[in-house]
Design a protein around this motif. Structure first.
Motif, PDB file in Angstrom:
ATOM      1  N   ALA A  60       2.830  -1.633   7.735  1.00  0.00           N
ATOM      2  CA  ALA A  60       2.966  -3.032   7.318  1.00  0.00           C
ATOM      3  C   ALA A  60       4.313  -3.293   6.664  1.00  0.00           C
ATOM      4  CB  ALA A  60       1.834  -3.409   6.364  1.00  0.00           C
ATOM      5  N   LEU A  61       4.739  -2.407   5.774  1.00  0.00           N
ATOM      6  CA  LEU A  61       5.972  -2.645   5.020  1.00  0.00           C
ATOM      7  C   LEU A  61       7.204  -2.747   5.925  1.00  0.00           C
ATOM      8  CD1 LEU A  61       7.005  -3.129   2.186  1.00  0.00           C
ATOM      9  CD2 LEU A  61       7.246  -0.653   1.897  1.00  0.00           C
ATOM     10  N   PRO A  72     -10.248  -8.849  -5.558  1.00  0.00           N
ATOM     11  CA  PRO A  72     -10.043  -7.468  -5.099  1.00  0.00           C
ATOM     12  C   PRO A  72     -11.161  -7.002  -4.164  1.00  0.00           C
ATOM     13  CG  PRO A  72      -9.687  -7.640  -7.471  1.00  0.00           C
ATOM     14  CD  PRO A  72     -10.280  -8.946  -7.033  1.00  0.00           C
ATOM     15  N   LEU A  73     -10.778  -6.527  -2.988  1.00  0.00           N
ATOM     16  CA  LEU A  73     -11.748  -6.068  -1.992  1.00  0.00           C
ATOM     17  C   LEU A  73     -11.658  -4.567  -1.768  1.00  0.00           C
ATOM     18  CD1 LEU A  73     -13.845  -6.753   0.268  1.00  0.00           C
ATOM     19  CD2 LEU A  73     -11.894  -6.959   1.825  1.00  0.00           C
ATOM     20  N   MET A  74     -10.427  -4.033  -1.737  1.00  0.00           N
ATOM     21  CA  MET A  74     -10.234  -2.606  -1.470  1.00  0.00           C
ATOM     22  C   MET A  74      -9.244  -2.018  -2.467  1.00  0.00           C
ATOM     23  SD  MET A  74     -10.304  -2.510   2.707  1.00  0.00           S
ATOM     24  CE  MET A  74     -10.648  -0.754   2.765  1.00  0.00           C
ATOM     25  N   ALA A  75      -9.293  -0.717  -2.628  1.00  0.00           N
ATOM     26  CA  ALA A  75      -8.602  -0.049  -3.729  1.00  0.00           C
ATOM     27  C   ALA A  75      -7.170   0.347  -3.394  1.00  0.00           C
ATOM     28  CB  ALA A  75      -9.386   1.190  -4.135  1.00  0.00           C
ATOM     29  N   ARG A  76      -6.465   0.699  -4.475  1.00  0.00           N
ATOM     30  CA  ARG A  76      -5.155   1.345  -4.326  1.00  0.00           C
ATOM     31  C   ARG A  76      -5.404   2.843  -4.201  1.00  0.00           C
ATOM     32  NH1 ARG A  76       0.489   0.182  -7.000  1.00  0.00           N
ATOM     33  NH2 ARG A  76       1.520   2.195  -6.711  1.00  0.00           N
ATOM     34  N   PHE A  94       2.713  12.801  -6.972  1.00  0.00           N
ATOM     35  CA  PHE A  94       1.942  11.694  -6.427  1.00  0.00           C
ATOM     36  C   PHE A  94       2.685  11.144  -5.214  1.00  0.00           C
ATOM     37  CE2 PHE A  94       0.124  11.927 -10.608  1.00  0.00           C
ATOM     38  CZ  PHE A  94      -1.199  11.585 -10.409  1.00  0.00           C
ATOM     39  N   LYS A  95       1.930  10.818  -4.175  1.00  0.00           N
ATOM     40  CA  LYS A  95       2.541  10.276  -2.957  1.00  0.00           C
ATOM     41  C   LYS A  95       3.234   8.969  -3.263  1.00  0.00           C
ATOM     42  CE  LYS A  95       1.594   9.557   1.943  1.00  0.00           C
ATOM     43  NZ  LYS A  95       0.590   9.717   3.009  1.00  0.00           N
ATOM     44  N   GLU A  96       4.455   8.854  -2.782  1.00  0.00           N
ATOM     45  CA  GLU A  96       5.238   7.652  -3.049  1.00  0.00           C
ATOM     46  C   GLU A  96       4.684   6.445  -2.303  1.00  0.00           C
ATOM     47  OE1 GLU A  96       9.349   8.239  -2.234  1.00  0.00           O
ATOM     48  OE2 GLU A  96       9.581   9.888  -3.669  1.00  0.00           O
ATOM     49  N   ASN A  97       4.775   5.307  -2.948  1.00  0.00           N
ATOM     50  CA  ASN A  97       4.514   4.023  -2.300  1.00  0.00           C
ATOM     51  C   ASN A  97       3.108   3.896  -1.721  1.00  0.00           C
ATOM     52  OD1 ASN A  97       5.579   1.531  -1.930  1.00  0.00           O
ATOM     53  ND2 ASN A  97       6.675   2.013  -0.055  1.00  0.00           N
ATOM     54  N   PRO A  98       2.056   4.195  -2.496  1.00  0.00           N
ATOM     55  CA  PRO A  98       0.703   4.014  -1.955  1.00  0.00           C
ATOM     56  C   PRO A  98       0.396   2.540  -1.730  1.00  0.00           C
ATOM     57  CG  PRO A  98       0.600   4.402  -4.307  1.00  0.00           C
ATOM     58  CD  PRO A  98       2.043   4.589  -3.911  1.00  0.00           C
ATOM     59  N   TYR A  99      -0.600   2.273  -0.894  1.00  0.00           N
ATOM     60  CA  TYR A  99      -0.979   0.890  -0.634  1.00  0.00           C
ATOM     61  C   TYR A  99      -1.428   0.214  -1.928  1.00  0.00           C
ATOM     62  CZ  TYR A  99      -1.287   2.558   4.218  1.00  0.00           C
ATOM     63  OH  TYR A  99      -1.028   3.110   5.441  1.00  0.00           O
ATOM     64  N   GLY A 112      -8.713   2.420   0.898  1.00  0.00           N
ATOM     65  CA  GLY A 112      -7.431   1.722   0.833  1.00  0.00           C
ATOM     66  C   GLY A 112      -7.093   1.078   2.164  1.00  0.00           C
ATOM     67  N   GLU A 113      -6.174   0.121   2.146  1.00  0.00           N
ATOM     68  CA  GLU A 113      -5.878  -0.640   3.365  1.00  0.00           C
ATOM     69  C   GLU A 113      -4.454  -1.189   3.312  1.00  0.00           C
ATOM     70  OE1 GLU A 113      -5.437  -2.295   6.611  1.00  0.00           O
ATOM     71  OE2 GLU A 113      -7.458  -1.455   6.453  1.00  0.00           O
ATOM     72  N   ASP A 114      -3.683  -0.903   4.372  1.00  0.00           N
ATOM     73  CA  ASP A 114      -2.301  -1.357   4.460  1.00  0.00           C
ATOM     74  C   ASP A 114      -2.192  -2.874   4.582  1.00  0.00           C
ATOM     75  OD1 ASP A 114       0.397  -0.962   4.479  1.00  0.00           O
ATOM     76  OD2 ASP A 114       0.540  -0.221   6.521  1.00  0.00           O
TER      77      ASP A 114
END
Length: 391
Positions: A146-147, A181-185, A294-299, A333-335
């Protein structure tokens, strides 16, 4: 256009949508590798006379543009990538690619959005500009697809954006969503514990990273019950532990991986802070070193615009035979969250469970499939939203 009329149009192209879904399903492609699928999408859209843009931020990203006669600009998104999984459904159109499977329904998403294109090209008087976003790499979990598409300009000037995701937890005929809020980070972590190896018969002469890993795994569960408000939804799971080579060798290192999923930035910061304190504290107490990544740039958190979503539910409830449900948030999570940061909109779950047909396995299962009779509902839903909101 009345909802029942759009549903009838969706029924007329139902067999084609199913055919497209099965073709995509048989040839799944992993994130960033969706070349065959992108080619199918581009060819199909061109066959409808739709303006096609390829390589939109990523080589496998495709945007179709339908230019109606109204002024509004709206985007609809479908993801295209599959998962690294061996399929065990036994379906005649099962994956022909070993170790790769459409186990999350992105094949259905892509086919439904192509069906939407078929309908909207016949209703130019009732829509504005509709951008069809065929996104790669939703399953990446980090930068994703998406980004790059957003950076390439696909959301410039967009008033509303909508997406649909098949969901095995709801029966066919159900559309489910919620305001807010519907889905998580979905944060992902890696922890490397560096100790001092030795013989299994003399653990007192070592700094045992396996034992320390076990202590950490137990201790971090206390964050859920003792360090963060228990009324706040979040998940902290260790999902992978690797260490050692032989039964009589205490290794030098152990590696753990896992996920932290939150719906609130303040909770996220508190959980990560506590997580780091616990891991570092235990390692220090036993003389080990640790590296935490930590993984960079999570959704981001997927947040539906409340006002828009209320109107969406009113529109969808008019589809014959459909039940619209309000649902609690989920910690997947969701992009699509990135698109919702750029325009008002909603993300909606499409029920695809059919117990009579034994279509009951969850998303990401090697036996996951969808009730194909639900695809026409998805096509109808997105078509109606395009007509309602591209004003």
């Amino acid at each position: 256009m009345e909802p029942y009329q759009i549903l009838e149009e969706a029924k007329k192209i139902e067999s084609k949508v199913i055919e497209l879904r099965r073709t995509i399903h048989a040839y799944p492609e992993l994130s960033y590798q969706e070349h065959r699928t992108a080619g199918l999408v581009s060819d199909f859209l061109r066959g409808l006379g739709v303006e096609v843009h390829e390589n939109v931020g990523l080589k496998t990203a495709v945007m179709g543009v339908i230019r109606g006669k109204r002024k509004g600009v709206l985007a609809l998104r479908a993801d295209m990538d599959a998962l690294p999984l061996n399929e065990e459904t036994g379906l005649p159109f099962s994956s022909k690619v070993p170790g790769v499977m459409h186990a999350c329904g992105h094949d259905a998403h892509t086919a439904m959005l192509l069906g939407v294109a078929s309908i909207l090209t016949k209703h130019l008087d009732e829509i504005g500009e509709v951008r069809l976003l065929f996104q790669p790499a939703e399953e990446d979990g980090g930068r994703g697809g998406a980004l790059p598409m957003i950076e390439a300009g696909v959301m410039n000037g967009v008033d509303y954006v909508f997406g649909l995701h098949v969901m095995s937890g709801y029966p066919s005929g159900v559309l489910a969503t919620r305001e807010g809020p519907l889905m998580a980070r979905p944060d992902s972590f890696k922890v490397e514990i560096v100790g001092r190896g030795g013989h299994g018969s003399a653990p007192h002469e070592t700094i045992d990273p396996v034992y320390i890993s076990a202590l950490i795994i137990n201790a971090i569960q206390g964050i859920r019950s003792r360090q963060v408000n228990p009324l706040e939804p979040f998940v902290l799971s260790v999902t992978s532990v690797h260490s050692g080579t032989k039964d009589n060798i205490i290794p030098d290192r152990a590696m753990m991986e896992g996920t932290i999923r939150t719906l609130n930035d303040n909770v996220r910061e508190a959980v990560i802070r506590s997580f780091q304190d616990v891991v570092k504290g235990i390692c220090e107490a036993y003389g080990a070193q640790c590296r935490i990544e930590f993984k960079e740039n999570p959704y981001p958190v997927t947040v539906n615009d409340p006002e828009t979503t209320r109107e969406v539910k009113e529109v969808l409830a008019q589809i014959p035979g459909v039940e619209v449900r309000d649902v609690p948030p989920v910690l997947g999570g969701e992009d699509f969250s990135r698109f919702l940061q750029r325009a008002k909109g909603s993300f909606i779950f499409l029920g695809t469970r059919n117990e009579r047909e034994n279509i009951v396995y969850p998303n990401h299962s090697s036996k996951f499939t969808v009730d194909e009779s639900s695809l026409k509902i998805g096509v109808t839903s997105l078509s109606l939203l395009a007509m309602r909101f591209s004003r």
